[in-house]
Design an enzyme around this catalytic site. Structure first.
Site, mmCIF file in Angstrom:
data_model
loop_
_atom_site.group_PDB
_atom_site.id
_atom_site.type_symbol
_atom_site.label_atom_id
_atom_site.label_comp_id
_atom_site.label_asym_id
_atom_site.label_seq_id
_atom_site.Cartn_x
_atom_site.Cartn_y
_atom_site.Cartn_z
ATOM 1 N N THR A 176 -8.940 10.449 -4.551
ATOM 2 C CA THR A 176 -9.734 9.629 -4.147
ATOM 3 C C THR A 176 -11.061 9.944 -4.357
ATOM 4 O O THR A 176 -11.912 9.135 -4.115
ATOM 5 C CB THR A 176 -9.608 9.466 -2.425
ATOM 6 O OG1 THR A 176 -9.519 10.614 -1.800
ATOM 7 C CG2 THR A 176 -8.293 8.818 -1.978
ATOM 8 N N GLU A 227 -5.563 17.530 -1.261
ATOM 9 C CA GLU A 227 -5.280 15.954 -1.450
ATOM 10 C C GLU A 227 -4.086 15.821 -2.564
ATOM 11 O O GLU A 227 -3.129 14.995 -2.275
ATOM 12 C CB GLU A 227 -6.154 15.193 -1.778
ATOM 13 C CG GLU A 227 -5.840 13.659 -1.693
ATOM 14 C CD GLU A 227 -7.103 12.777 -2.269
ATOM 15 O OE1 GLU A 227 -8.166 12.886 -1.790
ATOM 16 O OE2 GLU A 227 -6.671 11.760 -2.654
ATOM 17 N N HIS A 265 -13.878 19.861 3.845
ATOM 18 C CA HIS A 265 -14.403 20.820 2.920
ATOM 19 C C HIS A 265 -15.948 21.108 3.196
ATOM 20 O O HIS A 265 -16.720 20.826 2.605
ATOM 21 C CB HIS A 265 -13.912 20.675 1.620
ATOM 22 C CG HIS A 265 -12.542 20.850 1.174
ATOM 23 N ND1 HIS A 265 -11.942 20.250 0.155
ATOM 24 C CD2 HIS A 265 -11.910 21.774 1.664
ATOM 25 C CE1 HIS A 265 -10.881 20.798 -0.127
ATOM 26 N NE2 HIS A 265 -10.572 21.962 0.959
HETATM 27 S S1 SF4 Z 1 -10.795 9.411 1.094
HETATM 28 FE FE1 SF4 Z 1 -12.826 8.880 0.805
HETATM 29 S S2 SF4 Z 1 -13.179 7.910 2.797
HETATM 30 FE FE2 SF4 Z 1 -11.514 9.181 3.019
HETATM 31 S S3 SF4 Z 1 -12.171 11.369 3.812
HETATM 32 FE FE3 SF4 Z 1 -12.029 11.167 1.358
HETATM 33 S S4 SF4 Z 1 -14.156 10.942 0.977
HETATM 34 FE FE4 SF4 Z 1 -13.954 10.232 2.827
#
Ligand code: SF4
Length: 318
Positions: A174, A135, A49
């Site tokens: 995450t 996500e 992004h």
């Molecule tokens: S999960 Fe964490 S390490 Fe992986 S792309 Fe997203 S921000 Fe980066």
């Protein structure tokens, strides 16, 4: 009338900031695919992004699409973004024999696998995350419809009515706020004492480290400027963390968006960047702050990150 001289503006530079290992890997994947297969290389959704990153990859020959039907059947590769995709997406790519390269961050894939294991063990999965974020769409799409429920807030927990309270597990996006997520997870555990928690935090190391660094820096600043795109979850969280720590906080996509009135009369400005924001944008912001009167830039010491991910296997091969 004589004017009182204001103290010169000082800039604190947060550390760590900017690119994480997952973002570096995803951008490398597009560049490596361009070098190996030639342009065009198709990328489903923004690879990360950040508008600057997306525009620079477009100039090198990447074509960004929303869905796979926009990718022609002419042998050109298609790359899935760092945020991950629902299971149906690689399924569709395989049925069309597209050359698919999965740049999903391995730390997102870890959450996908956790959700699958819970499902296999008969547990209903609660996902803590933000509706509509790619996500979250990708993680929800790992399980059949109805096998996972999204929780965004404490209010959502009160509304949960699981079929079997003794057979629940939760996973998280995450890039959430560490503090808000802890609160939601605690409330979930209070309501469903038998709920299975992740073995190891789902919020990734980069999100955690950048938020910790802002917590350290923000109390020393009048204003915190976060370099990041408005659709970047972890950048938005950094702005919120700075605000919670008592600083005024703003997010800018580029130095040009910085408004002089935000820093007028201020003594200290803190600068950080989300995990998808390149350092070149931070440097441009520093130059603009200097042009607006910043006399000193003090880089802060922060945790050193050594996480590196190997390229997707289709590209790691020679
Ligand atoms: S999960 Fe964490 S390490 Fe992986 S792309 Fe997203 S921000 Fe980066």
């Amino acid at each position: 009338m004589s004017q009182v001289a204001l103290p010169p503006l000082e800039v604190l530079l947060c550390a760590p900031r900017g690119f994480c290992a997952g973002v570096v890997r995803a951008i490398d994947a597009v560049e490596k695919a361009l070098a190996r297969y030639g342009a065009p290389v198709y990328v489903r959704h923004e690879i990360v992004h950040n508008k600057y990153v997306v525009e620079s990859l477009k100039q090198k020959g990447a074509i960004f699409v929303s869905e796979l039907h926009e990718v022609p059947d002419d042998g050109a590769p298609v790359i899935f973004s760092a945020h991950g995709v629902a299971k149906s997406v690689p399924g569709e790519a395989a049925s069309r024999r597209l050359l698919a390269i999965d740049a999903t961050c391995p730390l997102v894939t870890k959450v996908h696998r956790e959700a699958e294991i819970h499902h296999r063990r008969g547990r209903h999965v609660i996902l803590i995350g933000h509706a509509g974020h790619p996500e979250v769409v990708g993680t929800m799409g790992q399980l059949p419809e109805g096998a996972m429920t999204l929780v965004e807030s404490l209010e959502d927990i009160a509304r949960l009515a699981p079929a079997n309270e003794a057979n629940l597990a939760y996973v998280t996006q995450t890039t959430l706020s560490v503090d808000d997520t802890r609160e939601i997870a605690e409330a979930l555990t209070r309501r469903f004492p038998q709920i299975v928690a992740p073995h190891k935090e789902d919020i990734c190391y980069a999100t955690q480290n950048r938020q910790d660094a802002v917590k350290f820096m923000a109390p020393k600043c009048d204003v915190v400027i976060v370099v990041g795109s408005p659709n970047s979850s972890n950048s938005n969280r950094l702005r919120e963390v700075a605000e919670h720590m008592g600083a005024q906080a703003y997010m800018v996509e580029s130095a040009a968006e910085l408004r002089p009135e935000w820093i007028a009369g201020k003594k200290r400005v803190g600068v950080t960047a989300g995990a998808s924001a390149p350092e070149v944008l931070v440097n441009e912001l520093i130059e603009r702050l200097k042009a607006l009167g910043a006399a000193k830039v003090q880089p802060l010491e922060g945790i050193t990150e050594s996480v590196v991910f190997t390229l997707p296997r289709e590209l790691a091969r020679r």
